[in-house]
Write an enzyme that holds these catalytic residues in place. Structure first.
Site, PDB file in Angstrom:
ATOM      1  N   ASP A 226       0.830  -1.201   0.000  1.00 53.83           N
ATOM      2  CA  ASP A 226       0.000   0.000   0.000  1.00 53.83           C
ATOM      3  C   ASP A 226       0.868   1.257   0.000  1.00 53.83           C
ATOM      4  OD1 ASP A 226      -2.362   1.414   0.039  1.00 53.83           O
ATOM      5  OD2 ASP A 226      -2.523   1.419   2.215  1.00 53.83           O
TER       6      ASP A 226
ATOM      7  N   CYS B  83     -20.545 -13.216  -4.486  1.00 56.21           N
ATOM      8  CA  CYS B  83     -21.404 -12.242  -3.807  1.00 56.21           C
ATOM      9  C   CYS B  83     -22.879 -12.457  -4.145  1.00 56.21           C
ATOM     10  CB  CYS B  83     -21.000 -10.819  -4.191  1.00 56.21           C
ATOM     11  SG  CYS B  83     -19.500 -10.236  -3.387  1.00 56.21           S
TER      12      CYS B  83
ATOM     13  N   CYS C 209     -23.790   1.351   4.110  1.00 56.43           N
ATOM     14  CA  CYS C 209     -22.840   2.469   4.062  1.00 56.43           C
ATOM     15  C   CYS C 209     -23.512   3.764   4.527  1.00 56.43           C
ATOM     16  CB  CYS C 209     -22.287   2.640   2.651  1.00 56.43           C
ATOM     17  SG  CYS C 209     -21.069   3.980   2.548  1.00 56.43           S
TER      18      CYS C 209
ATOM     19  N   CYS D 287     -13.561   3.149   8.877  1.00 54.58           N
ATOM     20  CA  CYS D 287     -14.918   2.621   9.008  1.00 54.58           C
ATOM     21  C   CYS D 287     -14.921   1.173   8.541  1.00 54.58           C
ATOM     22  CB  CYS D 287     -15.888   3.456   8.169  1.00 54.58           C
ATOM     23  SG  CYS D 287     -17.594   2.865   8.203  1.00 54.58           S
TER      24      CYS D 287
ATOM     25  N   CYS E 285     -20.889  -8.059   6.063  1.00 55.78           N
ATOM     26  CA  CYS E 285     -20.628  -9.027   4.992  1.00 55.78           C
ATOM     27  C   CYS E 285     -20.712 -10.457   5.524  1.00 55.78           C
ATOM     28  CB  CYS E 285     -19.238  -8.779   4.395  1.00 55.78           C
ATOM     29  SG  CYS E 285     -18.797  -9.981   3.104  1.00 55.78           S
TER      30      CYS E 285
END
Length: 349
Positions: free
Chosen positions: A132, A186, A196, A239, A246
């Protein structure tokens, strides 16, 4: 290589090729729409993110790795417990990944050790490790190498580990056989989209960072948009909401490394407690933590917003008075950014 990686604390490794050309149109459209917000480095590097061989000339393969980060003492039902904290507005919520040691340091050191072992076994290699920290399409590479599939929240999902892990890569100048990609699972689920708070997930697989609480509390340097402040609740750094709901995260694994064990002061602190931190307190209590990168000023900005939301939700006069007192302690803060957010927060009564 898998045995070495497991011994170093990684959960899984894979190998991807360097042709990511099919990902370029989506990246270009996302940047053109301005969804990267203030993250100018995303646009500055442009399509180099999708071209590993341009980032490191000579790269022929990318070794991908993931490392679980849930603390060792994480017990069954952790998702429900974390979600319950949203209903305690005077409690500060720090994203789970940030409660322990800075993952950049942990992964980079261990990826380097893995590369050192490869060099010792196979001879001199041209390589570079990433965590990252450079223009790398991490989720795309991880998806192509079989570590998981891209969820509708844009994070990587794994059937055996959900999404609570970090990703890292080793760009290498050797053509290794790629590992097969994972298939998506999914289905019709949209739990991450629906929960969200700021509706940052515009559509499946499309995130507008400018609305994302993680972006607002970590990457964004200026005032937080007024219209988004009431939606942020008691989140003060990052967050996890889309991950907490999930279904695949019921399979999330705990880390085998003590580095990611949560620091006591970052698990259940009150907003008033962390708002009272001086800059010296902040630097001392976040030493070696990813939180330190935002600095004390942005930390106070974030907490001020959360205190404003707590003030609006307070159900008793004593609770309102306690929050108001905490905010008033920084009405004359040296930072104009902090003062503006404190003023907004006090107005929420």
């Amino acid at each position: 290589m898998r045995e070495w990686a497991l011994a170093l604390g990684f959960s899984q490794i894979g190998v991807a090729g360097v042709d990511l050309s099919t990902a370029e149109p989506g990246l270009s459209a996302w940047l053109a729409a301005g969804c990267h917000g203030d993250m100018a480095y995303m646009a500055a590097h442009g399509l180099k993110r999708a071209r590993p061989a341009e980032l490191l000339p000579g790269t022929l393969s990318v070794i991908t790795a993931r490392m679980d980060y849930l603390p060792a003492d994480t017990a069954a039902g952790w998702q429900a417990r974390e979600l319950q904290r949203l209903s305690h507005p005077d409690e500060a919520i720090v994203s789970m990944y940030a409660r322990g040691r800075d993952y950049h340091k942990v992964l980079r050191q261990r990826l380097q050790k893995l590369a050192d072992q490869m060099t010792e076994a196979f001879g001199p290699l041209g390589y570079r490790v990433f965590t990252d920290s450079a223009p790398v399409l991490e989720v795309e590479l991880a998806t192509r190498s079989g570590l998981g599939w891209r969820g509708k929240h844009t994070l990587l999902l794994n059937r055996d580990a959900g999404s609570m892990y970090f990703l890292g890569e080793i760009f290498i100048n050797v053509a290794l056989p790629p590992t097969p990609p994972a298939t998506p699972h999914c289905g019709s689920c949209r739990a991450c989209i629906d929960i969200c708070p700021t509706q940052a997930i515009l559509a499946p697989y499309r995130l507008d960072a400018r609305r994302c609480i993680s972006y607002l509390t970590i990457e964004h340097a200026g005032p937080i948009p007024v219209e988004l402040r009431p939606l942020m609740g008691n989140h003060i750094y990052g967050c996890d909401d889309c991950q907490l709901v999930c279904p695949w995260n019921k399979f999330a694994q705990t880390s085998r490394l003590p580095d990611f064990d949560a620091r006591a002061g970052l698990v259940n602190p009150s907003l008033a407690e962390v708002f009272a931190w001086t800059e010296d307190d902040f630097l001392r209590l976040t030493e070696g933590s990813p939180i330190r990168r935002i600095g004390h000023e942005r930390w106070l900005r974030n907490v001020a917003v959360a205190l404003g939301n707590a003030l609006r939700a307070a159900e008793s006069a004593p609770a309102r008075q306690a929050i108001t007192s905490a905010l008033q302690s920084r009405v004359d803060d040296p930072s104009a950014l902090v003062r503006e957010h404190v003023a907004w927060a006090l107005a929420q009564v």
